[in-house]
Enzyme design. Sequence first.
Site, PDB file in Angstrom:
ATOM      1  N   TYR A  80     -34.457 -27.691 -25.786  1.00 35.72           N
ATOM      2  CA  TYR A  80     -34.494 -26.358 -26.368  1.00 35.72           C
ATOM      3  C   TYR A  80     -35.906 -25.788 -26.233  1.00 35.72           C
ATOM      4  O   TYR A  80     -36.753 -26.351 -25.543  1.00 35.72           O
ATOM      5  CB  TYR A  80     -33.981 -26.389 -27.806  1.00 35.72           C
ATOM      6  CG  TYR A  80     -32.532 -26.815 -27.892  1.00 35.72           C
ATOM      7  CD1 TYR A  80     -31.551 -26.128 -27.172  1.00 35.72           C
ATOM      8  CD2 TYR A  80     -32.139 -27.907 -28.657  1.00 35.72           C
ATOM      9  CE1 TYR A  80     -30.220 -26.521 -27.213  1.00 35.72           C
ATOM     10  CE2 TYR A  80     -30.815 -28.314 -28.707  1.00 35.72           C
ATOM     11  CZ  TYR A  80     -29.855 -27.619 -27.983  1.00 35.72           C
ATOM     12  OH  TYR A  80     -28.537 -28.009 -28.024  1.00 35.72           O
ATOM     13  N   HIS A  89     -34.407 -31.999 -27.233  1.00 36.17           N
ATOM     14  CA  HIS A  89     -33.133 -31.752 -26.558  1.00 36.17           C
ATOM     15  C   HIS A  89     -33.132 -30.601 -25.565  1.00 36.17           C
ATOM     16  O   HIS A  89     -32.105 -29.950 -25.359  1.00 36.17           O
ATOM     17  CB  HIS A  89     -32.027 -31.520 -27.603  1.00 36.17           C
ATOM     18  CG  HIS A  89     -31.723 -32.733 -28.409  1.00 36.17           C
ATOM     19  ND1 HIS A  89     -30.778 -32.750 -29.402  1.00 36.17           N
ATOM     20  CD2 HIS A  89     -32.272 -33.980 -28.406  1.00 36.17           C
ATOM     21  CE1 HIS A  89     -30.746 -33.947 -29.966  1.00 36.17           C
ATOM     22  NE2 HIS A  89     -31.656 -34.709 -29.363  1.00 36.17           N
ATOM     23  N   HIS A 139     -36.990 -27.858 -34.682  1.00 38.57           N
ATOM     24  CA  HIS A 139     -36.313 -28.531 -33.571  1.00 38.57           C
ATOM     25  C   HIS A 139     -37.158 -28.411 -32.308  1.00 38.57           C
ATOM     26  O   HIS A 139     -37.172 -27.373 -31.646  1.00 38.57           O
ATOM     27  CB  HIS A 139     -34.936 -27.894 -33.356  1.00 38.57           C
ATOM     28  CG  HIS A 139     -33.971 -28.753 -32.601  1.00 38.57           C
ATOM     29  ND1 HIS A 139     -34.363 -29.761 -31.741  1.00 38.57           N
ATOM     30  CD2 HIS A 139     -32.597 -28.756 -32.558  1.00 38.57           C
ATOM     31  CE1 HIS A 139     -33.294 -30.337 -31.213  1.00 38.57           C
ATOM     32  NE2 HIS A 139     -32.209 -29.746 -31.696  1.00 38.57           N
ATOM     33  N   GLN A 166     -32.684 -27.327 -40.320  1.00 34.01           N
ATOM     34  CA  GLN A 166     -33.252 -27.520 -38.991  1.00 34.01           C
ATOM     35  C   GLN A 166     -33.387 -26.154 -38.319  1.00 34.01           C
ATOM     36  O   GLN A 166     -32.393 -25.496 -38.010  1.00 34.01           O
ATOM     37  CB  GLN A 166     -32.398 -28.437 -38.115  1.00 34.01           C
ATOM     38  CG  GLN A 166     -33.117 -28.761 -36.804  1.00 34.01           C
ATOM     39  CD  GLN A 166     -32.251 -29.487 -35.806  1.00 34.01           C
ATOM     40  OE1 GLN A 166     -31.288 -28.929 -35.315  1.00 34.01           O
ATOM     41  NE2 GLN A 166     -32.602 -30.732 -35.509  1.00 34.01           N
ATOM     42  N   ARG A 226     -38.644 -32.473 -34.958  1.00 33.60           N
ATOM     43  CA  ARG A 226     -37.808 -33.377 -34.167  1.00 33.60           C
ATOM     44  C   ARG A 226     -38.264 -33.353 -32.715  1.00 33.60           C
ATOM     45  O   ARG A 226     -38.482 -32.275 -32.135  1.00 33.60           O
ATOM     46  CB  ARG A 226     -36.337 -32.977 -34.248  1.00 33.60           C
ATOM     47  CG  ARG A 226     -35.397 -34.062 -33.714  1.00 33.60           C
ATOM     48  CD  ARG A 226     -33.943 -33.677 -33.795  1.00 33.60           C
ATOM     49  NE  ARG A 226     -33.105 -34.857 -34.054  1.00 33.60           N
ATOM     50  CZ  ARG A 226     -31.809 -34.922 -33.819  1.00 33.60           C
ATOM     51  NH1 ARG A 226     -31.158 -33.882 -33.326  1.00 33.60           N
ATOM     52  NH2 ARG A 226     -31.118 -36.013 -34.084  1.00 33.60           N
ATOM     53  N   GLY A 274     -25.659 -39.592 -36.926  1.00 32.41           N
ATOM     54  CA  GLY A 274     -24.988 -38.352 -36.576  1.00 32.41           C
ATOM     55  C   GLY A 274     -23.485 -38.469 -36.635  1.00 32.41           C
ATOM     56  O   GLY A 274     -22.866 -38.223 -37.668  1.00 32.41           O
TER      57      GLY A 274
END
Length: 365
Positions: free
Chosen positions: A181, A179, A176, A97, A228, A317
């Site tokens: 980011y 979230h 990624h 990732q 993601r 997870g």
Amino acid sequence: MLFSPFTFDAFQTKNRVVMAPMTRSRSTQPGDIPNLLMAEYYRQRASAGLIISEGVPVSAVGRGYSMTPGIYTAEQIAGWQQVTQAVHDAGGKIFAQLWHVGRRSHERIAGQAIVAPSAIKIPDQVYGPLPDGGFGMIETSPPKAMSTKEILATKNDFVQAAKNAIAAGFDGVEIHGAHGYLFDQFLRIASNQRTDEYGGSLENRMRLLVDTLAATVDAIGASKVAVRLSPMVTEGAASEDPEIVALTMALLQQLAPMRLAYVHFSENIGNYLPVTTDFRRQVRSVYPHPIMVAGKQTKQTAQALLQDGLVDLVAFGTPYVTNPDLVERMANEQPLAEFDSDARLSLYGGGAEGYTDYPRCSAKP
């Protein structure tokens, strides 16, 4: 269906159970180098159809948590080769990732000023160095707005990191974009106040992610590239984005011709909205290729989503923290070891305790 193989173009898995990416902060210091302890951790979980590694920073400025293993130096690539070899020897498959946290960092972690689409800070904490010399949660630094040159350099960092991942033995990469980011910061109105070609319209806000994915596909092949997303999660943001669903559908339309290995939706963590069946059907209508979901799924909910044709792969997870043999336990109706307060305390940093010392169940697959 959960335990049946899955194939899409050249992307294949032996079952549809995926180990979701989870930051564990066990790399060797200095240098953020993957090590044999990490190799054992991933080897233990190789019965998953696919392992997605913890977030791997593509550059020093992309780092947001201390002791996270990078993939931008020769030493880091060599360290990851131990990990991927261990997974492959155990019959597993693993994607890296690729990660840039943007504003969700601190200059003491990145070693330089942190960057974001716009110079906007909100209250946020990350795992980093404490004044007393230890590690813990610290408040993020104010970010500076990225220049166009820095944006293009970041895209190139992801492409080079993807090439490095293949050299390290990974089967592919997951970019990624979730979230709160960096890519997610570009996608959302509150964190992206730019007036150039990377801000404003839906097309402009998703430009960096689309361009990065396209360049990565060109570099290593579509069956080795995934992304993601977390449209229903507002982690790292102060409020919901009124345009995020419309942007997500427009983004999926742009991604469909690329024929990525999968699109991975992260759900049900942090500040989130429940995902409706209508949303899942809308996603399916605009994106006919592999879809993965993660976020508080169980064997039962995963089976239902697969049977309804709404997803193709399901990632787990925290169950993988305490159940290295999660596939075998679910297949044999064995109880799962609980993810409790002790397990939570050992998530970040430390050694083998709470990392590679969880026992396997006695039942055989």
